[in-house]
Write an enzyme that holds these catalytic residues in place. Sequence first.
Site, mmCIF file in Angstrom:
data_model
loop_
_atom_site.group_PDB
_atom_site.id
_atom_site.type_symbol
_atom_site.label_atom_id
_atom_site.label_comp_id
_atom_site.label_asym_id
_atom_site.label_seq_id
_atom_site.Cartn_x
_atom_site.Cartn_y
_atom_site.Cartn_z
ATOM 1 C CD GLU A 188 39.272 0.206 28.543
ATOM 2 O OE1 GLU A 188 39.413 0.706 27.374
ATOM 3 O OE2 GLU A 188 38.440 -0.263 29.225
ATOM 4 N NE ARG B 152 33.607 10.059 20.981
ATOM 5 C CZ ARG B 152 34.765 10.005 22.174
ATOM 6 N NH1 ARG B 152 34.871 11.595 22.547
ATOM 7 N NH2 ARG B 152 34.762 8.894 22.666
#
Length: 166
Positions: free
Chosen positions: A77, A40
Amino acid sequence: MFQDITPLLLDPKAFKDTVDLFVERYKGKNISIVAGIEARGFIFGPPIALAIGAKFVPLRKPKKLPGKVISQEYILEYGRDCLEMHVGGVEHGERALVVDDLIATGGTLCAAMDLLGRVGAEIVECACVIELPELKGRERLNGKPLYVLIECFECCDSQKMKEENE
């Protein structure tokens, strides 16, 4: 929690206004590179680069760029990932803006800055449309400036409420 920018892209005026906000901030700052993070960052980076007279440098996932590349691994994460950049696409001393749609934990932006720093680029700033402040990504940027258009607290709050109700 995934934040969808598609409604912004489907509204030509809102999309143009978003790009124009970034352009206004960065024109006249002698930025020679706009580095967009896959995927993006590729949406916002090129129009910003064109408008401020900079080259666009794609930072891609592994094995997507032809030719010689340098790589930077980073921790997410939920695992590990990697960004790659063409060798020779950035020269020592060039001033770079790093662009992505969103900052969450900051791992991807840090990897992008590390990659550019390894070839001697000066990072002027990182720019994102959305920030999820509760995930503390800004803190991982080691003092590098971050410009965002929207801080999304509600997104994280709704996730917390969902977890508390389960």
